[in-house]
Design a protein around this motif. Sequence first.
Motif, PDB file in Angstrom:
ATOM      1  N   ARG A  36       0.860  -1.186   0.000  1.00 48.89           N
ATOM      2  CA  ARG A  36       0.000   0.000   0.000  1.00 48.89           C
ATOM      3  C   ARG A  36       0.899   1.240   0.000  1.00 48.89           C
ATOM      4  N   THR A  37       0.298   2.403  -0.089  1.00 48.20           N
ATOM      5  CA  THR A  37       1.062   3.646  -0.166  1.00 48.20           C
ATOM      6  C   THR A  37       1.816   3.915   1.139  1.00 48.20           C
ATOM      7  N   VAL A  38       3.081   4.289   1.004  1.00 51.74           N
ATOM      8  CA  VAL A  38       3.929   4.659   2.146  1.00 51.74           C
ATOM      9  C   VAL A  38       4.488   6.049   1.866  1.00 51.74           C
ATOM     10  N   THR A  39       4.316   6.970   2.828  1.00 49.01           N
ATOM     11  CA  THR A  39       4.743   8.355   2.624  1.00 49.01           C
ATOM     12  C   THR A  39       5.671   8.802   3.745  1.00 49.01           C
ATOM     13  N   LEU A  40       6.854   9.279   3.378  1.00 46.94           N
ATOM     14  CA  LEU A  40       7.776   9.860   4.350  1.00 46.94           C
ATOM     15  C   LEU A  40       7.413  11.328   4.541  1.00 46.94           C
ATOM     16  N   ASN A  41       7.062  11.692   5.773  1.00 54.20           N
ATOM     17  CA  ASN A  41       6.709  13.077   6.094  1.00 54.20           C
ATOM     18  C   ASN A  41       7.920  13.753   6.723  1.00 54.20           C
ATOM     19  N   GLN A  42       8.674  14.456   5.902  1.00 55.19           N
ATOM     20  CA  GLN A  42       9.914  15.073   6.375  1.00 55.19           C
ATOM     21  C   GLN A  42       9.632  16.478   6.890  1.00 55.19           C
ATOM     22  N   ARG A  43       9.991  16.723   8.139  1.00 51.94           N
ATOM     23  CA  ARG A  43       9.679  17.995   8.802  1.00 51.94           C
ATOM     24  C   ARG A  43      10.852  18.966   8.824  1.00 51.94           C
ATOM     25  N   ASP A  70      16.779  13.855  24.404  1.00 53.72           N
ATOM     26  CA  ASP A  70      15.534  14.020  25.144  1.00 53.72           C
ATOM     27  C   ASP A  70      14.561  12.876  24.922  1.00 53.72           C
ATOM     28  N   GLY A  71      14.963  11.864  24.160  1.00 54.42           N
ATOM     29  CA  GLY A  71      14.094  10.716  23.926  1.00 54.42           C
ATOM     30  C   GLY A  71      13.155  10.880  22.758  1.00 54.42           C
ATOM     31  N   PHE A  72      13.121  12.069  22.160  1.00 53.20           N
ATOM     32  CA  PHE A  72      12.220  12.308  21.037  1.00 53.20           C
ATOM     33  C   PHE A  72      13.001  12.271  19.734  1.00 53.20           C
ATOM     34  N   GLY A  73      12.275  12.150  18.642  1.00 53.75           N
ATOM     35  CA  GLY A  73      12.902  12.069  17.340  1.00 53.75           C
ATOM     36  C   GLY A  73      13.097  13.431  16.725  1.00 53.75           C
ATOM     37  N   CYS A  74      13.112  13.452  15.396  1.00 57.14           N
ATOM     38  CA  CYS A  74      13.386  14.688  14.668  1.00 57.14           C
ATOM     39  C   CYS A  74      12.114  15.367  14.177  1.00 57.14           C
ATOM     40  N   GLY A  75      10.960  14.752  14.447  1.00 56.42           N
ATOM     41  CA  GLY A  75       9.694  15.301  13.975  1.00 56.42           C
ATOM     42  C   GLY A  75       9.190  14.646  12.711  1.00 56.42           C
ATOM     43  N   CYS A  76      10.050  13.939  12.002  1.00 58.62           N
ATOM     44  CA  CYS A  76       9.634  13.251  10.783  1.00 58.62           C
ATOM     45  C   CYS A  76       8.831  11.999  11.147  1.00 58.62           C
ATOM     46  N   SER A  77       7.982  11.584  10.219  1.00 58.86           N
ATOM     47  CA  SER A  77       7.152  10.410  10.462  1.00 58.86           C
ATOM     48  C   SER A  77       6.901   9.689   9.147  1.00 58.86           C
ATOM     49  N   VAL A  78       6.276   8.540   9.235  1.00 54.89           N
ATOM     50  CA  VAL A  78       5.931   7.760   8.050  1.00 54.89           C
ATOM     51  C   VAL A  78       4.439   7.436   8.117  1.00 54.89           C
ATOM     52  N   THR A  79       3.719   7.772   7.064  1.00 52.19           N
ATOM     53  CA  THR A  79       2.308   7.427   6.962  1.00 52.19           C
ATOM     54  C   THR A  79       2.181   6.168   6.123  1.00 52.19           C
ATOM     55  N   ILE A  80       1.437   5.189   6.643  1.00 52.15           N
ATOM     56  CA  ILE A  80       1.304   3.889   5.975  1.00 52.15           C
ATOM     57  C   ILE A  80      -0.171   3.593   5.762  1.00 52.15           C
TER      58      ILE A  80
END
Length: 278
Positions: A186-193, A204-214
């Motif tokens: 199915r469609t996979v989208t990299l959401n680069q912030r 701080d335990g958090f990421g860079c803000g980017c995510s992946v929509t699946i």
Amino acid sequence: MLTNQASTTGLDDRTSWTALYERTGVEPNDYVSEVRSAVEYGLHDPEDSVGMACAAAETADASVQALLSPWSLYTPQDAAVVASALFVQLRHGADALAELARSASRIVERGEAELPAPAGPGKPANLADALVALRTVSDAVHSLVDGHASTTVSALHAAPGTAPLPGDAHESVVAVAALLAEQHDRTVTLNQRHRDGAFEVANDGFGCGCSVTIAGDSEEYDFNRGDSEWSLFRESDGQKQPDGSTVFSTWKTLSTTSLNAHPQQLVDDILRVIAADQ
């Protein structure tokens, strides 16, 4: 770009096979800290002796359970560290058996137990036989460790590794997106912030803000890093806010919290969750 963090160089000939365990043992670790705190507090009586021996047995079994995981190790160098620690464990176990024989002998010396002559053939073992057995097993384990630990740890450490290990949270998210694009139908989208190279690593335990929509059959998912864990959100679980944002009260925490987790391990978790929802 993913970085392969596995060393392909052997241990220096002057470096003890225990060095990998010793270097790793000084890193923050709740399990190790608890034991070291107990030792620093003092171990003086039978309750301490029995309790620590039982804890050691539980720890050895826990090591087995940890290694059962399909993703228990990423590189031969990981295996080298574990081997170093387990061989040290064996050596300490051998020392403990020898010390147990001496401790039991002190009971005899205090006149609180009688040391008989060794039992003859076909007769049940007695205290004398038990003390001999403890020393014999101790010597045998020491001999095995002395004969195999150094060469085994060195060989594991020198073995080339090709694991595509991310260097930071952003590399992890990008790698997961690339693998999902190959393995998910199915469609996979990299959401680069942020712009490439603009992410600064923080502790701080958090990421860079980017995510992946699946995309799934009837559901959409979002994968990201937050609060020291990797999470997968179902869009249907979100609650739209007046400002247009979405708030989630429930999500799926993936099996590994490691910032530099193997991307395929994360992908396996994600696809497992999606498959279970279909």
